[in-house]
Design an enzyme around this catalytic site. Structure first.
Site, PDB file in Angstrom:
ATOM      1  N   ASN A  75      11.299   8.213 -28.833  1.00  0.00           N
ATOM      2  CA  ASN A  75      12.606   7.980 -28.211  1.00  0.00           C
ATOM      3  C   ASN A  75      13.611   7.912 -29.347  1.00  0.00           C
ATOM      4  O   ASN A  75      13.755   6.879 -30.005  1.00  0.00           O
ATOM      5  CB  ASN A  75      12.589   6.683 -27.403  1.00  0.00           C
ATOM      6  CG  ASN A  75      13.914   6.402 -26.705  1.00  0.00           C
ATOM      7  OD1 ASN A  75      14.919   7.069 -26.941  1.00  0.00           O
ATOM      8  ND2 ASN A  75      13.919   5.393 -25.855  1.00  0.00           N
ATOM      9  N   ARG A  86      11.475  11.221 -24.883  1.00  0.00           N
ATOM     10  CA  ARG A  86      12.545  10.909 -23.940  1.00  0.00           C
ATOM     11  C   ARG A  86      13.678  11.906 -24.178  1.00  0.00           C
ATOM     12  O   ARG A  86      14.178  12.034 -25.297  1.00  0.00           O
ATOM     13  CB  ARG A  86      13.053   9.495 -24.151  1.00  0.00           C
ATOM     14  CG  ARG A  86      14.254   9.156 -23.254  1.00  0.00           C
ATOM     15  CD  ARG A  86      14.925   7.878 -23.685  1.00  0.00           C
ATOM     16  NE  ARG A  86      16.089   7.578 -22.862  1.00  0.00           N
ATOM     17  CZ  ARG A  86      17.225   7.077 -23.332  1.00  0.00           C
ATOM     18  NH1 ARG A  86      17.358   6.829 -24.623  1.00  0.00           N
ATOM     19  NH2 ARG A  86      18.229   6.832 -22.526  1.00  0.00           N
ATOM     20  N   HIS A  95      18.681   6.291 -17.124  1.00  0.00           N
ATOM     21  CA  HIS A  95      17.686   5.217 -17.277  1.00  0.00           C
ATOM     22  C   HIS A  95      16.509   5.402 -16.317  1.00  0.00           C
ATOM     23  O   HIS A  95      15.818   4.444 -15.954  1.00  0.00           O
ATOM     24  CB  HIS A  95      18.318   3.834 -17.055  1.00  0.00           C
ATOM     25  CG  HIS A  95      19.300   3.433 -18.109  1.00  0.00           C
ATOM     26  ND1 HIS A  95      20.528   2.878 -17.819  1.00  0.00           N
ATOM     27  CD2 HIS A  95      19.253   3.536 -19.459  1.00  0.00           C
ATOM     28  CE1 HIS A  95      21.186   2.645 -18.940  1.00  0.00           C
ATOM     29  NE2 HIS A  95      20.428   3.031 -19.951  1.00  0.00           N
ATOM     30  N   ARG A  99      30.618   0.852 -24.327  1.00  0.00           N
ATOM     31  CA  ARG A  99      31.102   1.845 -23.359  1.00  0.00           C
ATOM     32  C   ARG A  99      31.880   1.163 -22.241  1.00  0.00           C
ATOM     33  O   ARG A  99      31.529   0.071 -21.793  1.00  0.00           O
ATOM     34  CB  ARG A  99      29.941   2.635 -22.765  1.00  0.00           C
ATOM     35  CG  ARG A  99      29.113   3.365 -23.793  1.00  0.00           C
ATOM     36  CD  ARG A  99      27.952   4.083 -23.116  1.00  0.00           C
ATOM     37  NE  ARG A  99      26.822   4.227 -24.018  1.00  0.00           N
ATOM     38  CZ  ARG A  99      25.599   4.567 -23.640  1.00  0.00           C
ATOM     39  NH1 ARG A  99      25.352   4.792 -22.358  1.00  0.00           N
ATOM     40  NH2 ARG A  99      24.626   4.672 -24.514  1.00  0.00           N
ATOM     41  N   GLU A 153       9.521   2.126 -21.270  1.00  0.00           N
ATOM     42  CA  GLU A 153       9.751   3.559 -21.139  1.00  0.00           C
ATOM     43  C   GLU A 153       8.673   4.365 -21.851  1.00  0.00           C
ATOM     44  O   GLU A 153       8.291   5.459 -21.405  1.00  0.00           O
ATOM     45  CB  GLU A 153      11.129   3.920 -21.702  1.00  0.00           C
ATOM     46  CG  GLU A 153      12.277   3.334 -20.908  1.00  0.00           C
ATOM     47  CD  GLU A 153      13.608   3.392 -21.631  1.00  0.00           C
ATOM     48  OE1 GLU A 153      14.610   3.755 -20.993  1.00  0.00           O
ATOM     49  OE2 GLU A 153      13.640   3.065 -22.839  1.00  0.00           O
TER      50      GLU A 153
END
Length: 409
Positions: free
Chosen positions: A9, A93, A181, A241, A379
């Site tokens: 990732n 990912r 996600h 963000r 993940e």
């Protein structure tokens, strides 16, 4: 010799990795080691932990600088650490699969070229994901690689949940609500199915709250709505963000402050969110510890937006049977969980204050009509699972192996 799957990732300044040993059971994978390399471009810091979480190595106090150099050292470290293992596949990912890639796929030249074209939809993430694929291909050219997409999980949503109210020609260009996600949400759905099967079969909102933050409405473990949209910038405020913002405000800034598209992009991705509101940091732990008014206001805004979006997703579901917290904030900040849940009483939701303060995995009050869980998302485990499923027919053969050609390097 053990067969291993490496998961990668990669971000702009970090590489997260894990090694899973392949077993004979259909979905069983044994975690061997996981770790990360931080600050790749300045002073890389390496840390690896075994399956129990014990740190086994953190030796790169002054390591190589740059993604390629760090990958080279990482591969060398893994070969030494797993001298009795054979690397059979690498799973990555990849943030964006566009409209074509709705499930994980083995990488070849054609796939890589298509993923390159999708970089315009995720310019701050996709190039790093693809750079990792190219780095591994140069270092391990005979090892097959699999791209696992953050957008795949959300393809079960109805069309109305994916659409924007724009002229249809823009939809034809790929402007729609993708959702992100997804690898995290897939793990949450899988875990909840084991922990609370009755709840998992019902109406659940999962809250992935961390540096990046979003929510997902799931019915029977499948995505039906989510807070993110065309990009991972949409929805909740995040560390740096903005989250959702009136497009008119962006037009105003461009017109009145003579801001270019690049200026606005930098503002919304890198200087907004909790950092922009507080003026000091986007780190939730630091904000909660601060006595500054603006820090408190940043926290309050985050909670307000999460509660508002949970309400919207509960409406999409027609009610709520379960709420799951995950991510760095969701898993580790009981104060944020408490504030959010206090405002959701109208949904007949109530948490056990003691269990919450002790970061228990089940924080549901005995009087609550909604199950509230905390799940440490993984993940990497989902990436490894998809990699095994994608490559399993090719374990014994070489005809399926991917070798990157110079033209695509």
């Amino acid at each position: 010799m053990a067969k291993d799957i490496l998961t990668i990732n990669e971000g702009s300044s970090t590489i997260k990795f894990a090694i899973f040993e392949v077993t004979d059971r259909a979905h069983d994978l044994k975690l061997v080691v996981r770790g990360e390399i931080d600050d790749l471009n300045n002073a890389p810091q390496f840390k690896a932990r075994d399956a129990s979480g014990t740190v086994i190595d953190q030796t790169w106090a002054s390591g190589p600088v740059g993604h390629e150099a760090c990958f080279q050292k990482l591969i060398a470290w893994l070969e030494e650490y797993r001298e009795k293992g054979h690397l059979c596949g690498v799973g990555h990912r990849v943030v964006h699969g566009g409209t074509e890639f709705r499930s994980s796929v083995q990488v070849n030249e054609l796939v890589l070229a298509k993923l390159d074209r999708l970089a315009r939809l995720a310019p701050l993430h996709q190039p790093h994901n693809l750079a990792a694929i190219r780095s591994v291909a140069r270092l391990q050219p005979k090892t097959p690689q699999v791209a696992c997409f953050d957008t795949s999980f959300h393809w079960t949503r109805p069309e109305v949940a994916r659409r924007y109210a724009l002229p249809r020609e823009f939809e034809a260009e790929g402007i729609e609500r993708y959702g992100f996600h997804g690898l995290s949400y897939e793990y949450i759905a899988s875990s909840l199915r084991q922990l609370e099967p009755d709840v998992a079969a019902g109406r659940v909102v999962a809250a992935h709250l961390g540096t990046g933050a979003s929510l997902c409405a799931m019915r029977n473990g499948r995505s039906v709505d989510t807070s993110t949209g065309f990009t991972a910038l949409d929805g909740l405020p995040m560390a740096t963000r903005s989250g959702s913002i009136d497009p008119g405000a962006i037009l105003f800034m461009m017109r009145e402050h003579d801001m270019s598209a690049a200026d606005v992009e930098s503002l919304l991705y890198n200087r907004s969110g909790l950092l922009g509101l507080s003026g000091t940091t986007g780190d939730m732990k630091q904000l909660l510890a601060s006595r500054e008014l603006r820090a408190a206001e940043a926290v309050e805004y985050f909670v307000f937006r999460v509660v508002r979006e949970i309400g919207a997703l509960a409406a999409s579901l027609g009610g709520l049977d379960g709420l799951v917290f995950a991510g760095g904030i969701g898993e580790n900040q009981p104060e944020i969980r408490r504030r959010i849940c206090e405002r959701l009483g109208y949904l007949h939701l109530q948490i056990d204050e003691v269990a919450n303060e002790h970061n228990a995995r089940n924080i549901t009050s005995a009087n609550s009509g909604v199950c509230v869980r905390v799940i440490a998302t993984d993940e990497e485990a989902i990436i490894a699972r998809h990699t095994k499923a994608t490559l399993s027919p090719a374990w014994a053969g070489s005809e399926h192996l991917f070798e990157l050609q110079p033209a695509c390097a």
